[in-house]
Design a protein around this motif. Sequence first.
Motif, PDB file in Angstrom:
ATOM      1  N   PRO A 166     -24.210  61.809 -28.291  1.00  0.00           N
ATOM      2  CA  PRO A 166     -25.420  61.459 -29.446  1.00  0.00           C
ATOM      3  C   PRO A 166     -26.355  60.066 -29.067  1.00  0.00           C
ATOM      4  CG  PRO A 166     -23.308  61.079 -30.372  1.00  0.00           C
ATOM      5  CD  PRO A 166     -23.057  61.785 -29.251  1.00  0.00           C
ATOM      6  N   LEU A 167     -25.498  59.326 -28.606  1.00  0.00           N
ATOM      7  CA  LEU A 167     -26.229  57.908 -28.396  1.00  0.00           C
ATOM      8  C   LEU A 167     -26.955  58.062 -27.034  1.00  0.00           C
ATOM      9  CD1 LEU A 167     -23.116  55.319 -28.561  1.00  0.00           C
ATOM     10  CD2 LEU A 167     -25.121  56.073 -30.426  1.00  0.00           C
ATOM     11  N   LYS A 168     -26.641  58.748 -26.093  1.00  0.00           N
ATOM     12  CA  LYS A 168     -27.359  58.994 -24.960  1.00  0.00           C
ATOM     13  C   LYS A 168     -28.772  59.872 -25.171  1.00  0.00           C
ATOM     14  CE  LYS A 168     -27.570  60.479 -20.094  1.00  0.00           C
ATOM     15  NZ  LYS A 168     -26.701  60.814 -18.916  1.00  0.00           N
ATOM     16  N   ILE A 169     -28.642  60.959 -26.166  1.00  0.00           N
ATOM     17  CA  ILE A 169     -29.768  61.700 -26.661  1.00  0.00           C
ATOM     18  C   ILE A 169     -30.818  60.759 -27.473  1.00  0.00           C
ATOM     19  CG2 ILE A 169     -30.469  63.612 -27.897  1.00  0.00           C
ATOM     20  CD1 ILE A 169     -29.325  64.241 -25.366  1.00  0.00           C
ATOM     21  N   PHE A 170     -30.115  59.898 -28.089  1.00  0.00           N
ATOM     22  CA  PHE A 170     -31.034  58.842 -28.911  1.00  0.00           C
ATOM     23  C   PHE A 170     -31.699  58.082 -28.219  1.00  0.00           C
ATOM     24  CE2 PHE A 170     -31.108  54.640 -31.112  1.00  0.00           C
ATOM     25  CZ  PHE A 170     -32.143  54.982 -32.082  1.00  0.00           C
ATOM     26  N   LYS A 171     -31.197  57.400 -27.063  1.00  0.00           N
ATOM     27  CA  LYS A 171     -31.536  56.727 -26.213  1.00  0.00           C
ATOM     28  C   LYS A 171     -32.897  57.224 -25.362  1.00  0.00           C
ATOM     29  CE  LYS A 171     -30.893  53.665 -22.052  1.00  0.00           C
ATOM     30  NZ  LYS A 171     -31.948  54.190 -21.322  1.00  0.00           N
ATOM     31  N   ILE A 172     -32.460  58.443 -24.884  1.00  0.00           N
ATOM     32  CA  ILE A 172     -33.792  59.251 -24.253  1.00  0.00           C
ATOM     33  C   ILE A 172     -34.664  59.577 -25.041  1.00  0.00           C
ATOM     34  CG2 ILE A 172     -34.168  61.200 -22.615  1.00  0.00           C
ATOM     35  CD1 ILE A 172     -31.281  61.123 -21.788  1.00  0.00           C
ATOM     36  N   LEU A 173     -34.445  60.027 -26.213  1.00  0.00           N
ATOM     37  CA  LEU A 173     -35.659  60.809 -26.901  1.00  0.00           C
ATOM     38  C   LEU A 173     -36.312  59.854 -27.821  1.00  0.00           C
ATOM     39  CD1 LEU A 173     -33.771  64.293 -27.791  1.00  0.00           C
ATOM     40  CD2 LEU A 173     -35.377  63.816 -26.078  1.00  0.00           C
ATOM     41  N   ILE A 174     -35.718  58.939 -28.310  1.00  0.00           N
ATOM     42  CA  ILE A 174     -36.166  57.911 -29.256  1.00  0.00           C
ATOM     43  C   ILE A 174     -36.262  56.618 -28.748  1.00  0.00           C
ATOM     44  CG2 ILE A 174     -36.052  57.151 -31.807  1.00  0.00           C
ATOM     45  CD1 ILE A 174     -34.361  59.462 -32.385  1.00  0.00           C
TER      46      ILE A 174
ATOM     47  N   ASP B  38     -36.163  54.807 -25.945  1.00  0.00           N
ATOM     48  CA  ASP B  38     -37.005  54.523 -24.736  1.00  0.00           C
ATOM     49  C   ASP B  38     -38.650  54.610 -24.983  1.00  0.00           C
ATOM     50  OD1 ASP B  38     -34.707  54.136 -23.309  1.00  0.00           O
ATOM     51  OD2 ASP B  38     -34.932  56.131 -22.238  1.00  0.00           O
ATOM     52  N   LYS B  39     -38.883  55.410 -26.129  1.00  0.00           N
ATOM     53  CA  LYS B  39     -40.193  55.578 -26.487  1.00  0.00           C
ATOM     54  C   LYS B  39     -40.625  54.703 -27.549  1.00  0.00           C
ATOM     55  CE  LYS B  39     -40.365  60.425 -25.080  1.00  0.00           C
ATOM     56  NZ  LYS B  39     -40.542  61.910 -25.469  1.00  0.00           N
ATOM     57  N   MET B  40     -39.510  54.407 -28.456  1.00  0.00           N
ATOM     58  CA  MET B  40     -40.266  53.511 -29.724  1.00  0.00           C
ATOM     59  C   MET B  40     -39.267  52.446 -29.985  1.00  0.00           C
ATOM     60  SD  MET B  40     -40.142  57.059 -32.030  1.00  0.00           S
ATOM     61  CE  MET B  40     -41.084  55.894 -33.405  1.00  0.00           C
ATOM     62  N   LYS B  41     -38.669  51.569 -28.883  1.00  0.00           N
ATOM     63  CA  LYS B  41     -37.813  50.503 -29.076  1.00  0.00           C
ATOM     64  C   LYS B  41     -38.366  49.403 -29.706  1.00  0.00           C
ATOM     65  CE  LYS B  41     -37.989  49.050 -24.360  1.00  0.00           C
ATOM     66  NZ  LYS B  41     -37.290  48.898 -23.150  1.00  0.00           N
ATOM     67  N   TRP B  42     -39.767  49.145 -29.275  1.00  0.00           N
ATOM     68  CA  TRP B  42     -40.373  47.909 -29.950  1.00  0.00           C
ATOM     69  C   TRP B  42     -40.840  48.273 -31.391  1.00  0.00           C
ATOM     70  CZ3 TRP B  42     -39.254  44.228 -27.327  1.00  0.00           C
ATOM     71  CH2 TRP B  42     -39.214  44.298 -26.157  1.00  0.00           C
ATOM     72  N   LYS B  43     -41.053  49.376 -31.565  1.00  0.00           N
ATOM     73  CA  LYS B  43     -41.510  49.688 -33.189  1.00  0.00           C
ATOM     74  C   LYS B  43     -40.189  49.505 -33.898  1.00  0.00           C
ATOM     75  CE  LYS B  43     -45.436  53.011 -32.179  1.00  0.00           C
ATOM     76  NZ  LYS B  43     -45.824  54.023 -32.368  1.00  0.00           N
TER      77      LYS B  43
END
Length: 200
Positions: free
Chosen positions: A150-158, A160-165
């Motif tokens: 689940p952590l890898k999926i969270f990193k790839i889908l969420i 990487d795209k929204m880390k600054w938000k």
Amino acid sequence: SSGINAEYGGINAEYGDKEEEKLEPILHVQVYDYDTFSSNDLIGWCYLSLVNLPPPTKTSKECKLDIFDTPTKDRISIFDKKKIRGFWPVFDDSMGEKELTGKVDLEIEILTGEEAEEKPAGQGRNSPNQYPTLDPPNRPMTSFNFLFNPLKIFKILIWDKMKWKILTGFIILLVIVLLGLFIYTSPQAINNAIYNAIGK
């Protein structure tokens, strides 16, 4: 996985007469995802004319949709070059505008009938896996399984795209919590300070 089809010339028979019809040889490239519990979805596609082929790029990073804008004079006929390998982009234009959805490392080779018999090749990675030899995909079976990773999926889908938000929201939330604690504890602190002053 990918599906590849090509159109070739043929001979049509009509009223007993043979008529030769020449068609432009076009390679249809389709790329699908690999779903475990549902049907595979079409990710992207492209159409490559084997007599008017845009030259591929040597690396995936260089591969972009603008290679389809290559001038005619710079294009390649596979019947002259015989063999070519490189990266071509695949896209989705179902909404009217091309959107880059993937890149395909593809080797195309034209053989005579005799050469094809001497160099048999299986479909995909089926036997005989040669000309060219396709290595197994370099990915673990659980790489995109949410239950196992689940952590890898969270990193790839969420992430990487929204880390600054996410980081900004976390900082704002932390400031609000600290401010709330300060307001909540301030009256008690002031009362204690007054009491201590009077007592002295």
